[in-house]
Design a protein around this motif. Structure first.
Motif, PDB file in Angstrom:
ATOM      1  N   HIS A  14      11.778   2.743  15.633  1.00  0.00           N
ATOM      2  CA  HIS A  14      10.683   1.870  16.051  1.00  0.00           C
ATOM      3  C   HIS A  14       9.521   2.707  16.595  1.00  0.00           C
ATOM      4  O   HIS A  14       9.697   3.576  17.446  1.00  0.00           O
ATOM      5  N   GLY A  15       8.344   2.449  16.064  1.00  0.00           N
ATOM      6  CA  GLY A  15       7.149   3.146  16.531  1.00  0.00           C
ATOM      7  C   GLY A  15       6.845   4.440  15.799  1.00  0.00           C
ATOM      8  O   GLY A  15       5.804   5.045  16.030  1.00  0.00           O
ATOM      9  N   LEU A  16       7.723   4.867  14.907  1.00  0.00           N
ATOM     10  CA  LEU A  16       7.495   6.103  14.158  1.00  0.00           C
ATOM     11  C   LEU A  16       6.290   5.934  13.239  1.00  0.00           C
ATOM     12  O   LEU A  16       6.176   4.950  12.518  1.00  0.00           O
ATOM     13  N   VAL A  17       5.380   6.885  13.300  1.00  0.00           N
ATOM     14  CA  VAL A  17       4.205   6.884  12.432  1.00  0.00           C
ATOM     15  C   VAL A  17       4.284   8.110  11.547  1.00  0.00           C
ATOM     16  O   VAL A  17       4.513   9.216  12.020  1.00  0.00           O
ATOM     17  N   TYR A  18       4.130   7.921  10.246  1.00  0.00           N
ATOM     18  CA  TYR A  18       4.105   9.058   9.344  1.00  0.00           C
ATOM     19  C   TYR A  18       3.091   8.815   8.246  1.00  0.00           C
ATOM     20  O   TYR A  18       2.726   7.681   7.959  1.00  0.00           O
ATOM     21  N   ARG A  19       2.626   9.868   7.649  1.00  0.00           N
ATOM     22  CA  ARG A  19       1.619   9.799   6.597  1.00  0.00           C
ATOM     23  C   ARG A  19       2.297   9.969   5.252  1.00  0.00           C
ATOM     24  O   ARG A  19       3.097  10.861   5.053  1.00  0.00           O
ATOM     25  N   ARG A  20       1.958   9.087   4.343  1.00  0.00           N
ATOM     26  CA  ARG A  20       2.557   9.121   3.010  1.00  0.00           C
ATOM     27  C   ARG A  20       1.462   9.209   1.963  1.00  0.00           C
ATOM     28  O   ARG A  20       0.446   8.528   2.035  1.00  0.00           O
ATOM     29  N   SER A  21       1.698  10.040   0.973  1.00  0.00           N
ATOM     30  CA  SER A  21       0.766  10.191  -0.139  1.00  0.00           C
ATOM     31  C   SER A  21       0.958   9.034  -1.114  1.00  0.00           C
ATOM     32  O   SER A  21       2.085   8.643  -1.410  1.00  0.00           O
ATOM     33  N   LEU A  22      -0.136   8.493  -1.608  1.00  0.00           N
ATOM     34  CA  LEU A  22      -0.068   7.440  -2.613  1.00  0.00           C
ATOM     35  C   LEU A  22      -0.268   8.064  -3.986  1.00  0.00           C
ATOM     36  O   LEU A  22      -1.260   8.749  -4.222  1.00  0.00           O
ATOM     37  N   ASP A  23       0.660   7.844  -4.866  1.00  0.00           N
ATOM     38  CA  ASP A  23       0.577   8.350  -6.230  1.00  0.00           C
ATOM     39  C   ASP A  23      -0.121   7.298  -7.087  1.00  0.00           C
ATOM     40  O   ASP A  23       0.421   6.218  -7.319  1.00  0.00           O
ATOM     41  N   THR A  24      -1.327   7.592  -7.553  1.00  0.00           N
ATOM     42  CA  THR A  24      -2.080   6.622  -8.334  1.00  0.00           C
ATOM     43  C   THR A  24      -1.619   6.567  -9.786  1.00  0.00           C
ATOM     44  O   THR A  24      -1.915   5.605 -10.485  1.00  0.00           O
ATOM     45  N   VAL A  25      -0.890   7.585 -10.247  1.00  0.00           N
ATOM     46  CA  VAL A  25      -0.392   7.595 -11.624  1.00  0.00           C
ATOM     47  C   VAL A  25       0.888   6.762 -11.722  1.00  0.00           C
ATOM     48  O   VAL A  25       1.023   5.905 -12.583  1.00  0.00           O
ATOM     49  N   ARG A  26       1.849   7.043 -10.829  1.00  0.00           N
ATOM     50  CA  ARG A  26       3.110   6.285 -10.802  1.00  0.00           C
ATOM     51  C   ARG A  26       3.128   5.490  -9.510  1.00  0.00           C
ATOM     52  O   ARG A  26       3.282   6.046  -8.432  1.00  0.00           O
ATOM     53  N   SER A  27       2.995   4.213  -9.639  1.00  0.00           N
ATOM     54  CA  SER A  27       2.974   3.369  -8.450  1.00  0.00           C
ATOM     55  C   SER A  27       4.368   3.310  -7.827  1.00  0.00           C
ATOM     56  O   SER A  27       5.338   2.940  -8.464  1.00  0.00           O
ATOM     57  N   THR A  28       4.469   3.705  -6.566  1.00  0.00           N
ATOM     58  CA  THR A  28       5.730   3.631  -5.840  1.00  0.00           C
ATOM     59  C   THR A  28       5.571   2.648  -4.694  1.00  0.00           C
ATOM     60  O   THR A  28       4.518   2.583  -4.061  1.00  0.00           O
TER      61      THR A  28
END
Length: 70
Positions: free
Chosen positions: A15-29
């Protein structure tokens, strides 16, 4: 150019964990994460542009509202 999204977990062991995630525009995840207890957290709300709240299945309403207010 890579796009990033900040994910905040509401409820569960992280709870409360913040992390940065990359968005792949070629393969939508999907924006989802498995927490330490093996539960799948899924998107529940979007905050301030690139911030997404991921909701743990056993999160309480108070935990969710706390993350939204922060």
């Amino acid at each position: 150019m890579e796009n990033f999204v900040d994910c905040i977990i509401a409820g569960g062991p992280q709870h409360g964990l913040v992390y940065r995630r990359s968005l792949d525009t070629v393969r939508s995840t999907p924006l989802a994460v498995v927490t330490d207890d093996g539960e799948l957290c899924t998107p529940a709300a979007r905050k301030y542009g690139s911030r997404v709240v991921l909701l743990h299945p056993r999160a309480t309403g108070a935990q969710f509202l706390t993350i939204l207010a922060a």
